[in-house]
Design an enzyme around this catalytic site. Structure first.
Site, PDB file in Angstrom:
ATOM      1  N   CYS A 283       0.840  -1.418   0.223  1.00  0.00           N
ATOM      2  CA  CYS A 283      -0.086  -0.045  -0.003  1.00  0.00           C
ATOM      3  C   CYS A 283       0.560   1.613   0.439  1.00  0.00           C
ATOM      4  O   CYS A 283       1.757   0.821   0.765  1.00  0.00           O
ATOM      5  CB  CYS A 283      -0.890  -0.045   1.245  1.00  0.00           C
ATOM      6  SG  CYS A 283      -2.286   1.541   1.231  1.00  0.00           S
TER       7      CYS A 283
ATOM      8  N   ILE B  44       4.637 -26.411 -15.720  1.00  0.00           N
ATOM      9  CA  ILE B  44       4.604 -25.659 -15.127  1.00  0.00           C
ATOM     10  C   ILE B  44       3.635 -25.838 -13.915  1.00  0.00           C
ATOM     11  O   ILE B  44       3.304 -27.719 -13.624  1.00  0.00           O
ATOM     12  CB  ILE B  44       4.408 -24.446 -15.715  1.00  0.00           C
ATOM     13  CG1 ILE B  44       2.322 -24.943 -15.633  1.00  0.00           C
ATOM     14  CG2 ILE B  44       5.025 -23.535 -16.472  1.00  0.00           C
ATOM     15  CD1 ILE B  44       1.492 -23.596 -16.437  1.00  0.00           C
TER      16      ILE B  44
ATOM     17  N   SER C 284       6.372 -24.153  -6.588  1.00  0.00           N
ATOM     18  CA  SER C 284       6.811 -25.450  -5.995  1.00  0.00           C
ATOM     19  C   SER C 284       8.038 -25.507  -5.098  1.00  0.00           C
ATOM     20  O   SER C 284       8.723 -24.413  -5.444  1.00  0.00           O
ATOM     21  CB  SER C 284       6.538 -26.402  -6.784  1.00  0.00           C
ATOM     22  OG  SER C 284       7.014 -26.123  -7.839  1.00  0.00           O
TER      23      SER C 284
ATOM     24  N   ASP D  45      17.156 -18.578  -2.805  1.00  0.00           N
ATOM     25  CA  ASP D  45      16.921 -18.525  -1.026  1.00  0.00           C
ATOM     26  C   ASP D  45      16.771 -20.201  -1.061  1.00  0.00           C
ATOM     27  O   ASP D  45      17.188 -20.199   0.080  1.00  0.00           O
ATOM     28  CB  ASP D  45      15.484 -17.931  -0.396  1.00  0.00           C
ATOM     29  CG  ASP D  45      15.367 -16.951  -1.021  1.00  0.00           C
ATOM     30  OD1 ASP D  45      16.730 -16.183  -0.906  1.00  0.00           O
ATOM     31  OD2 ASP D  45      14.419 -16.499  -0.834  1.00  0.00           O
TER      32      ASP D  45
ATOM     33  N   GLU E  30       0.892  14.564 -11.895  1.00  0.00           N
ATOM     34  CA  GLU E  30       0.498  16.416 -12.010  1.00  0.00           C
ATOM     35  C   GLU E  30       0.574  16.546 -13.243  1.00  0.00           C
ATOM     36  O   GLU E  30       0.024  17.533 -13.874  1.00  0.00           O
ATOM     37  CB  GLU E  30       1.245  16.881 -10.927  1.00  0.00           C
ATOM     38  CG  GLU E  30       1.119  18.586 -10.860  1.00  0.00           C
ATOM     39  CD  GLU E  30       2.102  19.486 -10.341  1.00  0.00           C
ATOM     40  OE1 GLU E  30       2.152  19.254  -8.646  1.00  0.00           O
ATOM     41  OE2 GLU E  30       2.099  20.342 -10.115  1.00  0.00           O
TER      42      GLU E  30
ATOM     43  N   ARG F 144      12.199  25.239  -4.783  1.00  0.00           N
ATOM     44  CA  ARG F 144      11.102  24.983  -3.426  1.00  0.00           C
ATOM     45  C   ARG F 144      12.605  24.185  -2.505  1.00  0.00           C
ATOM     46  O   ARG F 144      12.336  24.470  -1.443  1.00  0.00           O
ATOM     47  CB  ARG F 144      10.241  23.614  -3.908  1.00  0.00           C
ATOM     48  CG  ARG F 144       9.271  23.410  -2.457  1.00  0.00           C
ATOM     49  CD  ARG F 144       7.861  22.773  -3.117  1.00  0.00           C
ATOM     50  NE  ARG F 144       6.890  23.410  -2.378  1.00  0.00           N
ATOM     51  CZ  ARG F 144       6.663  24.367  -2.319  1.00  0.00           C
ATOM     52  NH1 ARG F 144       6.351  23.949  -0.702  1.00  0.00           N
ATOM     53  NH2 ARG F 144       5.641  25.032  -2.261  1.00  0.00           N
TER      54      ARG F 144
ATOM     55  N   GLU G  41       2.119  17.138   1.771  1.00  0.00           N
ATOM     56  CA  GLU G  41       3.499  17.103   1.608  1.00  0.00           C
ATOM     57  C   GLU G  41       4.108  17.093   3.239  1.00  0.00           C
ATOM     58  O   GLU G  41       5.195  16.623   3.408  1.00  0.00           O
ATOM     59  CB  GLU G  41       3.823  17.608   0.817  1.00  0.00           C
ATOM     60  CG  GLU G  41       3.139  17.733  -0.857  1.00  0.00           C
ATOM     61  CD  GLU G  41       3.617  19.147  -1.245  1.00  0.00           C
ATOM     62  OE1 GLU G  41       4.562  18.112  -2.296  1.00  0.00           O
ATOM     63  OE2 GLU G  41       3.143  19.560  -1.091  1.00  0.00           O
TER      64      GLU G  41
HETATM   65  C1  LIG Z   1       7.309 -11.691  -6.949  1.00  0.00           C
HETATM   66  C2  LIG Z   1       8.144 -13.597  -6.826  1.00  0.00           C
HETATM   67  C3  LIG Z   1       9.193 -13.255  -5.534  1.00  0.00           C
HETATM   68  C4  LIG Z   1       9.687 -14.007  -6.159  1.00  0.00           C
HETATM   69  N1  LIG Z   1      10.156 -14.602  -5.057  1.00  0.00           N
HETATM   70  C5  LIG Z   1      11.327 -15.495  -4.785  1.00  0.00           C
HETATM   71  C6  LIG Z   1      12.691 -15.709  -3.243  1.00  0.00           C
HETATM   72  O1  LIG Z   1      11.956 -14.784  -2.660  1.00  0.00           O
HETATM   73  N2  LIG Z   1      13.165 -15.774  -3.155  1.00  0.00           N
HETATM   74  C7  LIG Z   1      12.783 -17.508  -4.428  1.00  0.00           C
HETATM   75  O2  LIG Z   1      13.930 -18.258  -4.245  1.00  0.00           O
HETATM   76  N3  LIG Z   1      12.841 -16.740  -5.182  1.00  0.00           N
HETATM   77  C8  LIG Z   1      11.321 -16.343  -5.931  1.00  0.00           C
HETATM   78  N4  LIG Z   1      10.895 -15.782  -6.677  1.00  0.00           N
HETATM   79  C9  LIG Z   1      10.892 -17.130  -7.543  1.00  0.00           C
HETATM   80  C10 LIG Z   1       9.772 -18.231  -7.695  1.00  0.00           C
HETATM   81  O3  LIG Z   1       8.435 -17.916  -7.069  1.00  0.00           O
HETATM   82  C11 LIG Z   1      10.024 -19.690  -7.503  1.00  0.00           C
HETATM   83  O4  LIG Z   1      12.020 -20.387  -8.183  1.00  0.00           O
HETATM   84  C12 LIG Z   1       9.605 -20.669  -7.092  1.00  0.00           C
HETATM   85  O5  LIG Z   1       9.972 -21.822  -5.965  1.00  0.00           O
HETATM   86  C13 LIG Z   1       8.659 -21.572  -8.643  1.00  0.00           C
HETATM   87  O6  LIG Z   1       7.870 -22.305  -8.655  1.00  0.00           O
HETATM   88  P1  LIG Z   1       6.735 -22.832  -9.624  1.00  0.00           P
HETATM   89  O7  LIG Z   1       6.317 -23.873  -8.845  1.00  0.00           O
HETATM   90  O8  LIG Z   1       6.145 -21.824  -9.461  1.00  0.00           O
HETATM   91  O9  LIG Z   1       7.652 -22.650 -10.706  1.00  0.00           O
HETATM   92  P2  LIG Z   1       7.173 -22.912 -12.398  1.00  0.00           P
HETATM   93  O10 LIG Z   1       7.010 -21.156 -12.817  1.00  0.00           O
HETATM   94  O11 LIG Z   1       5.458 -23.508 -12.684  1.00  0.00           O
HETATM   95  O12 LIG Z   1       8.540 -23.210 -13.325  1.00  0.00           O
HETATM   96  C14 LIG Z   1       9.255 -23.079 -12.688  1.00  0.00           C
HETATM   97  C15 LIG Z   1      10.552 -23.551 -13.874  1.00  0.00           C
HETATM   98  O13 LIG Z   1      10.687 -25.208 -13.336  1.00  0.00           O
HETATM   99  C16 LIG Z   1      10.495 -26.094 -14.121  1.00  0.00           C
HETATM  100  N5  LIG Z   1       9.436 -26.890 -13.345  1.00  0.00           N
HETATM  101  C17 LIG Z   1       8.819 -26.736 -11.810  1.00  0.00           C
HETATM  102  N6  LIG Z   1       8.672 -27.914 -12.021  1.00  0.00           N
HETATM  103  C18 LIG Z   1       8.940 -29.211 -12.675  1.00  0.00           C
HETATM  104  C19 LIG Z   1       9.516 -30.219 -12.158  1.00  0.00           C
HETATM  105  N7  LIG Z   1       8.660 -30.983 -11.197  1.00  0.00           N
HETATM  106  N8  LIG Z   1       9.922 -31.122 -12.869  1.00  0.00           N
HETATM  107  C20 LIG Z   1      10.816 -30.519 -14.305  1.00  0.00           C
HETATM  108  N9  LIG Z   1      11.016 -29.260 -13.813  1.00  0.00           N
HETATM  109  C21 LIG Z   1      10.634 -28.279 -12.764  1.00  0.00           C
HETATM  110  C22 LIG Z   1       9.009 -25.298 -15.039  1.00  0.00           C
HETATM  111  O14 LIG Z   1       9.494 -26.105 -16.627  1.00  0.00           O
HETATM  112  C23 LIG Z   1      10.296 -24.123 -14.732  1.00  0.00           C
HETATM  113  O15 LIG Z   1      11.398 -23.759 -15.850  1.00  0.00           O
HETATM  114  C24 LIG Z   1       9.526 -15.188  -7.003  1.00  0.00           C
HETATM  115  C25 LIG Z   1       9.181 -14.751  -7.873  1.00  0.00           C
HETATM  116  C26 LIG Z   1       7.802 -13.938  -8.163  1.00  0.00           C
HETATM  117  C27 LIG Z   1       7.082 -14.164  -9.192  1.00  0.00           C
HETATM  118  S1  FES Z   2      -2.219   2.026  -2.515  1.00  0.00           S
HETATM  119 FE1  FES Z   2      -2.968   1.857  -0.721  1.00  0.00          FE
HETATM  120  S2  FES Z   2      -4.751   2.997   0.063  1.00  0.00           S
HETATM  121 FE2  FES Z   2      -3.808   3.538  -2.058  1.00  0.00          FE
END
Ligand SMILES: Cc1cc2nc3c(=O)[nH]c(=O)nc-3n(C[C@H](O)[C@H](O)[C@H](O)COP(=O)(O)OP(=O)(O)OC[C@H]3O[C@@H](n4cnc5c(N)ncnc54)[C@H](O)[C@@H]3O)c2cc1C
Ligand code: FES
Ligand code: FES
Length: 1529
Positions: free
Chosen positions: A165, A267, A354, A367, A816, A894, A1284
């Site tokens: 927010c 995925i 995952s 991580d 603005e 300013r 502000e």
């Molecule tokens: C907003 C945001 C914040 C994030 N923050 C972090 C963070 O703090 N730390 C961090 O480490 N990551 C972070 N990530 C990265 C991501 O979220 C992680 O890597 C997550 O664990 C991916 O899992 P998923 O299931 O969504 O993967 P998907 O997007 O579904 O797949 C990721 C990749 O893995 C492959 N894959 C998935 N499962 C298998 C399987 N079983 N066998 C073979 N290939 C496979 C897919 O083909 C693809 O290439 C972030 C992502 C976003 C969008």
């Molecule tokens: S972004 Fe949270 S109230 Fe505006």
């Protein structure tokens, strides 16, 4: 073919989706696999409550709840909040989706308590984040993991880690959410706060709601049909992409075998793949969803290992690991993983992402992978062929950047983690594992460095004390190389050593050498990262020691042995009594739209339905700064189905020149691009998707011009300025400096700030042939200017254009002036095609093109007495204006007017210059230059205090202005409340006592330091451009007594309309519920000033009051004819029948003296809003991580118009302020500091890379008080402007942190002043905490290749040639020579981030080709030069003592010799300059295979090597030969 397989493997395959939304069944037969759930909800189901804030899972505005029956037999339901912007629609088959509309509605009067409490407790301002926040709260309350009865405040605080927010400062949202917690009694009660004033605490508020009997919330039952739902295989054939959802492992393996490698994409949560497809524009022909494979879901603990299914969500994993956690059994694995998962992404991401996805994704900054690597995890990989299963150690899995040792058809099924208890060399040995992560922000941020550290120790006989020897160590790091890496050399060297501090010192030394990053490292921060590696090792050392024998650890160091546990936050407010003379004004009416905002019924522009024949627009943006457009190729774009038109400067019927103050910008670039992101054209298509796709296919050929100027220093060097120098003089500065007892001089820098309004710029234009009218709907703070500049571009009268603004999802100055240009361009497009056109600018584009707060460089020379009294200030300010004038001069002025803050300097000279650079034009941002000037001033105070060894408070008090003093711009200070504010705040915050306690704390803690600061501020209210200080209003009373008010101000969340309604009700003496404001429109109130300068309540309030009083006077005359007290409704009727006008117009102009006259050193604000704040912080000096322990703000808002809305402004501004000063770092590619990203382009272009404060950053104790008895006769109902002024008080956090750094530095023997630029990011703070670790990390002559040499641009003779050059980069990783062919187009490069890399051919006519990873960075730039940057990280494997690089070049031109020679010549030049010892360049022609055998070249080498030239050009041969060649080094 596939059908055959699916039929063989599992017969019932369906080709449609079945799911429920808010209790209603949806069967979708025509789903497209690339539709996101959010897009579907908003566009197909018209459920616009869920918002698109970022599209990358980083803001939470799109949060919805998904429920699913996970066990048909028990009926067990799983509820999880998810980011609808990432979830594919196809993934929700069998689920029940609840959106904010499903909870309750104003129309039906059935609000859920999560909605009503948030509204009533002021938790919604602009409301754009609100639906997402409501859903996160609802999800937490509903979730089966947190049955209502056991929900704690801590659960609540952690529930919002995926929501942002920008308005509220979070405290009111947390207060509202805590009403659902069961452990409220732990909050401090009023008595414990010892305040005699009328105080409201979080506890009071929560209790008042808990006592209320809520109506039983309207519940949406989980549909029975879904309880019985049996998941079946799905095959959906979309128009471009196919979607498979197998339900058995066998089926999955078969599919993968049929569609190996890039023929399909697996995925699970799609959190990574969605980012790849959206931002990197990767295309996959088919997705295989693996969410329903049972074999991937197991979580098992055997006596020897943990078995974790690859398809387990991180949320489930966290729960299980928490249950299993047993240090004795698992050696710390469970704890290390749960610690890491706590700050992994956000709840919404963890709920779907995952473990397998994280591993296979192979992010170098994952991580989890470092922990798994340290724990020696094994990956179980399956493939269909002969049921092949193999186990691969994770330590061997990562080959190079995002490349893993997996065959094209393999699937990761399980992760096995051996339990150390089963593998200890001896039973008396002990093993420890710990994880560490440091990010720019705790909530939802990828680590800068993360690590898993593991050690096995054996006890050794010793006479006096128990000693331990290292049996083995595993130190794994993320963020230190192109993959997660083990510090193998360091580990090896440690074996057999004693577990002592000197061993850890040695480990630090080795690790730094082993992972030497440099300034081409993507993401930068090499020194910081090297420091973090050591900090983690040292923390680990202390932790292990404390586990072995707590007594052996110095008690002062114990605090770093375990992670910091953040307590629950709370707050309190003190509001003076409202004047009894006022009936409405002064009451805390909730925000007028709050209920609508919490239900998602409040409409923003993107929520408005389209008229028939509406077209969608997308901007075509310049990708090069300072470049001449040579050709625009629409070939590919025009072939996109649905393409209608391309609009550019030739289509502008009026004037193509535009600009808020000076017309120095073009609506569409006609020839030379001023910056990356300048608008070259607009693509119009029938759908939004088509428009975006087509816009990206427009090919533009440029000729690059020189010089390119990005930074203030570049501009100073090239004398690139806008306008003349501004100057203000008071007294005789030269004489005063000459006579000063002391003089200090320094330079300080403050970075810019992105507005990050949650609603990006959005507009809709409706042209009409009927009298050539144009209607604009725009999210703008400046409807009149939008109207005027549209008319100018269209060449029509202003009266033909109307601009309407209902509400904005935040503005903060960003809308603005910079909202205008896209709207004007859209109007040109709409007129060209004669159809309505709409455009919602995506977050990354919005951030990249609309400008930000101006960065400033400030040089000061200050004279002062030995006691600290200021005698002279000579200060120069340079601001980075970007490429045009915009509002920059007013911002600079300013800043110049606020360099005194609240102090008398006696003799002052202030000079200011606007630097013109090739960046998007910087613009207004809350504070409008004030915070930058004020920051300069307080830095001076800090400098002098440190120099004189005095408390800064002494300096502040000594130099404080007094009533009647004259500022350096000749304005006398009247009703000067700062001394009183400071006195009262010192007492109420218990400042002196806390300062003493902090000293004690700091003595007792070596690595955690606290700091405290008290800071005053004054802020001038009024536009410095005098003519803007005017406003109009139009008030209509209808016959039924209802009142419609129109005024010139716009509502962006600040509560302006709510305040204006109360002013109207007060002046009319009617019930406030009878008054309404519909929108701001230029046809109701003309010639309005922008809603800016905090002055909108003052100006519009006065105009409304004048109009209402005029009507009231008429009504009073009517009332006088009657003896009885008439009701309002009766009075209105009587007036109507008496033919009295029930409508009036009001106009107000702020009285003189007013305005700026710089020529005469004279400026007059209407008045000053004043305030003061105390912030106390705690800093982890080893990482730079920090928390605000307490913040106290005392603010003079006159007699508040609406105390709770004012408190909302104060808290919101304070949080935005400390975001500016501590956290929000904009990174633009340049030639000095950020060479690792594309010059002139913004790297931090979304919530993933740009971090605004989040829920986890709120002060643990937040106290706000409004000053009593301080009426302001110069503004409406004695109030004061508040938008502000409080922002600068956020700097108290900065100075408190500096204070804490100082304490650490002194302990380390570094006394004296040290400069700290803003923002004081975790990196800057850590590096300012100078110690043995930072020293080791900053070795000057490090062996690493320092690409600091200035490289002369190489001018190729033919642009065409260079454009066709492609680069193959070879890198060595873990002794495996890998060869990757990497193609990049310009767009990819623009994205900059390592996560934005594309491993595929994107365009044959790419403008630049770019690869960057930790080993090698190589950029080819199309026309001006080939800019080559080469770094090498793993020299150990190339040569023992040298730095080397291998570049493999292939060309695809018919006559490539010229190109190749140019490239080689350039590389040679670079090598010479950069002292690279080894270079191998391989050249081949992939088209004609001309160069055979490849001619290798070794240059610039002091130790020439020899190797066998390549014999063949095919990839297999290259690989084989390369391995040979490695050995030669
Ligand atoms: C907003 C945001 C914040 C994030 N923050 C972090 C963070 O703090 N730390 C961090 O480490 N990551 C972070 N990530 C990265 C991501 O979220 C992680 O890597 C997550 O664990 C991916 O899992 P998923 O299931 O969504 O993967 P998907 O997007 O579904 O797949 C990721 C990749 O893995 C492959 N894959 C998935 N499962 C298998 C399987 N079983 N066998 C073979 N290939 C496979 C897919 O083909 C693809 O290439 C972030 C992502 C976003 C969008
Ligand atoms: S972004 Fe949270 S109230 Fe505006
Ligand atoms: S829009 Fe989905 S998280 Fe921002």
């Amino acid at each position: 073919m596939v059908k055959e397989i699916t039929q063989q493997v599992i017969p019932p395959t369906i080709d449609y989706l079945l799911f429920y939304v808010n209790g209603k069944q949806v069967i979708e037969h025509n789903a497209e696999p690339d539709w996101t759930l959010l897009w579907y909800l908003r566009n197909k189901l018209n459920l616009t409550g869920s918002k698109l804030g970022c599209g990358e899972g980083g803001c939470g505005a799109c949060t919805v709840l998904i429920s699913q029956c996970i066990n048909r037999h028990t009926g067990h339901l799983e509820h999880r909040t998810v980011n609808a912007c990432l979830a594919p629609l196809c993934s929700v088959d069998g689920c029940h989706i609840i959106t904010v509309e499903g909870l309750g509605s104003v129309a039906k009067s059935n609000l859920h308590p999560a909605q009503s409490r948030l509204a009533e407790m002021y938790g919604s301002q602009c409301g754009f984040c609100t639906p997402g926040i409501v859903m996160s709260l609802y999800g937490t309350v509903t979730s089966s993991n947190h049955p209502h009865s056991s929900l704690t405040m801590l659960d609540i605080e952690e529930a919002f880690d995926g929501n942002l927010c920008r308005c509220t400062g979070y405290r009111p949202i947390l207060d509202a959410a805590k009403t659902f917690a069961k452990d409220l009694s732990q909050l401090p009660c009023k008595d414990s706060l010892k305040s005699s004033k009328p105080t409201t605490t979080t506890l009071d508020k929560c209790l008042s709601f808990v006592k209320k009997i809520d109506k039983e919330p309207h519940q949406i039952e989980f549909p029975d049909e879904l309880r019985q739902h049996i998941a079946q295989s799905i095959f959906i054939k979309g128009s471009l992409i196919e979607w498979y959802r197998p339900v058995t492992l066998n089926e999955l393996l078969q599919l993968r075998s049929t569609y190996p490698g890039s023929a399909s994409k697996l995925i699970f949560g799609n959190t990574e793949v969605q980012i790849e497809t959206k931002f990197k524009r990767l295309k996959y022909p088919r997705f295989i969803s693996i969410t329903h494979i049972e074999e991937l879901q197991q979580l098992k603990r055997t006596p020897t290992s943990l078995v974790l299914g690859a398809g387990v969500t991180l949320t489930r994993l966290h729960e299980k690991l928490t249950e299993w956690n047993d240090q004795k059994l698992d050696g710390g694995i469970c704890q290390a993983l749960t610690d890491q998962l706590k700050y992994f992404a956000s709840t919404q991401i963890r709920n779907v992402a995952s473990l397998g996805g994280n591993i296979v994704n192979a992010s170098p900054i994952s991580d989890v992978n470092p922990v798994l690597q340290a724990a020696n995890a094994l990956l179980e990989l399956h493939r269909a062929e002969a049921n092949s299963i193999r186990l691969v150690p994770l330590r061997d899995f990562f080959l190079s950047y995002r490349r893993v040792a997996m065959t094209d058809d393999e699937v990761l099924v399980n992760i096995h983690i051996p339990l150390p208890s089963a593998s200890l060399s001896s039973p008396s040995n002990r093993t420890f594992l710990r994880s560490y992560k440091q990010a720019r922000r705790r909530d939802d941020d990828i680590g800068i460095v993360s690590s898993g550290l593991q050690v096995e120790l054996e006890p050794i006989e010793s006479t006096d004390k128990q000693q331990w020897r290292i049996v083995c160590a595993h130190f794994s790091f993320g963020g230190m190389g192109p993959t997660t890496i083990l510090a193998k050399n360091t580990q090896q060297e440690l074996i057999g050593q004693l577990w002592t501090k000197s061993t850890i010192d040695k480990a630090c030394e080795l690790a730094v050498k082993e992972m030497p990053l440099n300034d081409m490292t993507p993401g930068g921060q090499p020194e910081y990262r090297r420091t973090l590696v050591q900090s983690f090792l040292f923390k680990f050392y202390v932790y292990v020691c404390s586990e072995l024998n707590k007594e052996s650890v110095d008690s002062k160091e114990l605090s770093i042995a375990h992670p910091y546990h953040r307590p629950v936050s709370h707050g309190q407010q003190i509001i003076p009594e409202r004047p009894t003379s006022q009936k409405v004004v002064g009451t805390s009416l909730p925000h007028r739209s709050a209920y609508l905002q919490t239900t998602g019924e409040a409409k923003y522009i993107d929520d408005m339905p389209s008229l028939a024949h509406t077209l969608h627009a997308a901007l075509v943006l310049a990708t090069q700064p300072n470049a001449r457009i040579k050709n625009i190729d629409l070939g590919a774009a025009s072939k996109v189905p649905g393409f209608v038109s391309f609009v550019n400067h030739q289509d502008v019927p009026g004037d193509n020149m535009t600009g808020d103050v000076v017309h120095d910008e073009e609506v569409f670039v006609s020839s030379i691009t001023p910056c990356v992101g300048a608008v070259i054209g607009i693509v119009l298509c029938e759908t939004e998707r088509a428009a975006h796709a087509a816009a990206h296919l427009v090919q533009i050929e440029y000729e690059l011009l020189t010089p390119t100027i990005y930074t203030i220093d570049d501009a100073i060097q090239h004398q690139s300025y806008i306008g003349e120098e501004r100057c203000l003089n008071q007294g005789d500065i030269e004489k005063a400096l000459a006579e000063a007892e002391n003089i200090l001089e320094d330079t300080i820098v403050i970075g810019g700030q992105e507005h990050f309004y949650l609603e990006t710029n959005c507009c809709m234009v409706i042209p009409s042939n009927d009298d050539k009218e144009i209607t604009l709907y725009s999210s703008t703070q400046n409807p009149s200017k939008t109207q005027e500049l549209t008319a100018l571009a269209l060449g029509c009268d202003v009266s033909h254009v109307q601009c309407h603004v209902k509400r904005m999802g935040g503005g903060f100055g960003g809308k603005e002036s910079r909202s205008i240009a896209p709207c004007v361009a859209l109007a040109v497009a709409a007129v060209k095609v004669g159809r309505p056109v709409r455009m919602n600018i995506e977050r990354d584009v919005d951030m990249s093109i609309t400008g930000q707060r101006h960065p400033f460089k400030i040089h000061y020379k200050v004279g002062f007495t030995n006691q600290g009294e200021f005698t002279a200030l000579d200060i120069r300010l340079w601001s980075n204006a970007g490429c045009s004038f915009d509002l920059s001069m007013a911002v600079l002025e300013r800043a110049m007017l606020h360099v005194d803050n609240t102090y008398r300097f006696q003799n002052v000279r202030v000079r200011g210059r606007l630097c013109k650079t090739h960046l998007p034009s910087n613009t207004a941002f809350r504070g409008f230059g004030g915070p930058q000037g004020l920051f300069g001033c307080e830095t001076i105070v800090d400098h002098i205090a440190t120099h004189l060894k005095l408390d800064p408070l002494v300096i502040r008090r000594l130099n404080m202005y007094r009533e009647g003093d004259i500022t350096h711009f000749k304005q006398p200070l009247e009703r000067w409340n700062i001394p009183r504010l400071m006195d009262e705040l010192l007492i109420s915050s218990d400042f002196n006592q806390r300062q003493k306690s902090i000293e004690e704390y700091n003595k007792l803690h070596t690595y955690r330091k606290r700091g405290i600061t008290i800071l005053p501020t004054k802020f001038g209210i009024a536009f410095t451009a005098k003519f803007l200080n005017q406003a109009g209003a139009l008030v209509h009373i209808y016959k039924d007594g209802s009142v419609l008010v129109s005024h010139g101000g716009t509502e962006m969340g600040q509560g302006l309309h709510t305040k204006m309604i109360s002013v109207a009700a007060e002046a009319l003496s009617c019930d406030v519920d009878r008054v309404r404001i519909s929108e701001t429109a230029t046809d109701k109130v003309p010639n309005t000033s922008p809603t800016a300068a905090s002055a909108s309540s003052d100006l519009n309030g006065m105009a409304i009051r004048i109009a209402c009083e005029e009507i009231r006077e008429r009504l009073n005359k009517v009332a006088a004819n009657y003896n009885t007290n008439l009701s309002w409704e009766d009075l209105i009727k009587k007036a109507y029948f008496s033919r009295i006008s029930l409508s009036a117009q009001g106009f107000y102009a702020t009285p003189e003296p007013l305005g700026a006259d710089f020529a005469n050193n004279e400026v007059h604000f209407n008045y000053f809003t004043q305030g003061a704040a105390v912030s106390e912080v705690e800093l982890d000096t080893l990482t730079g991580d920090w928390h605000i322990l307490r913040a106290d703000i005392l603010m003079d808002v006159g007699t508040s118009l609406n105390p709770q809305i004012d408190i909302g402004q104060i808290e919101g501004a304070f949080v935005q302020g400390y975001g500016l000063f501590t956290m929000e770092e904009l990174i633009w590619g340049d030639q000095t500091q950020h060479k690792w990203t594309k010059p002139g382009a913004l790297f931090t272009r979304g919530p993933g890379t740009y971090k605004i404060p989040s829920f986890n950053d709120v002060p643990l104790d937040m106290r706000v008080e409004l000053l009593s008895d301080a009426p302001n006769p110069l503004a409406i109902y004695s109030s004061k402007a508040i938008g502000e002024p409080p922002l600068f008080l956020g700097a108290s956090v900065f100075f408190a942190l500096k204070n804490a750094c100082m304490a650490y530095r002194e302990q380390q023997g570094y006394t004296g002043y040290f400069p700290l630029n803003s923002p004081a990011t975790v990196e800057r703070l850590r590096m300012a905490c100078t110690d043995e670790f930072t020293e080791r990390a900053c070795v000057q002559n490090h062996e690493q290749f320092q690409a600091k040499v200035k490289i002369k641009p190489f001018i190729p003779k033919s642009n065409k040639m260079v454009r066709q050059l492609t680069v193959h980069l070879c890198q060595i990783s873990n002794n495996i020579f890998s060869h990757s062919t990497i193609w990049y187009d310009d767009e990819t490069f623009c994205n900059g981030a390592p996560s934005m890399l594309v491993y595929q051919w994107t365009s044959n006519s790419s403008l630049s080709l770019f690869h960057m990873d930790n080993n090698i960075g190589f950029q080819l730039d199309k026309s001006k030069s080939i800019v080559l940057s080469v770094t090498y990280a793993e020299e150990r494997q190339l040569s023992k003592d040298g730095t080397g690089v291998i570049v493999y070049i292939s060309t695809i031109t018919d006559n490539d010799e010229v190109v190749v020679n140019m490239a080689i010549a350039y590389i040679q030049a670079l090598i010479k300059q950069a002292h690279i010892k080894y270079l191998m360049v391989f050249v081949e022609n992939t088209k004609k295979r001309l160069v055979d055998p490849v001619t290798p070249i070794i240059t610039g080498s002091t130790e020439m090597g020899t190797f066998t030239p390549l014999q063949k050009n095919d990839d297999e041969h290259i690989k084989a030969n390369e391995i040979n060649m490695c050995c030669l080094f």
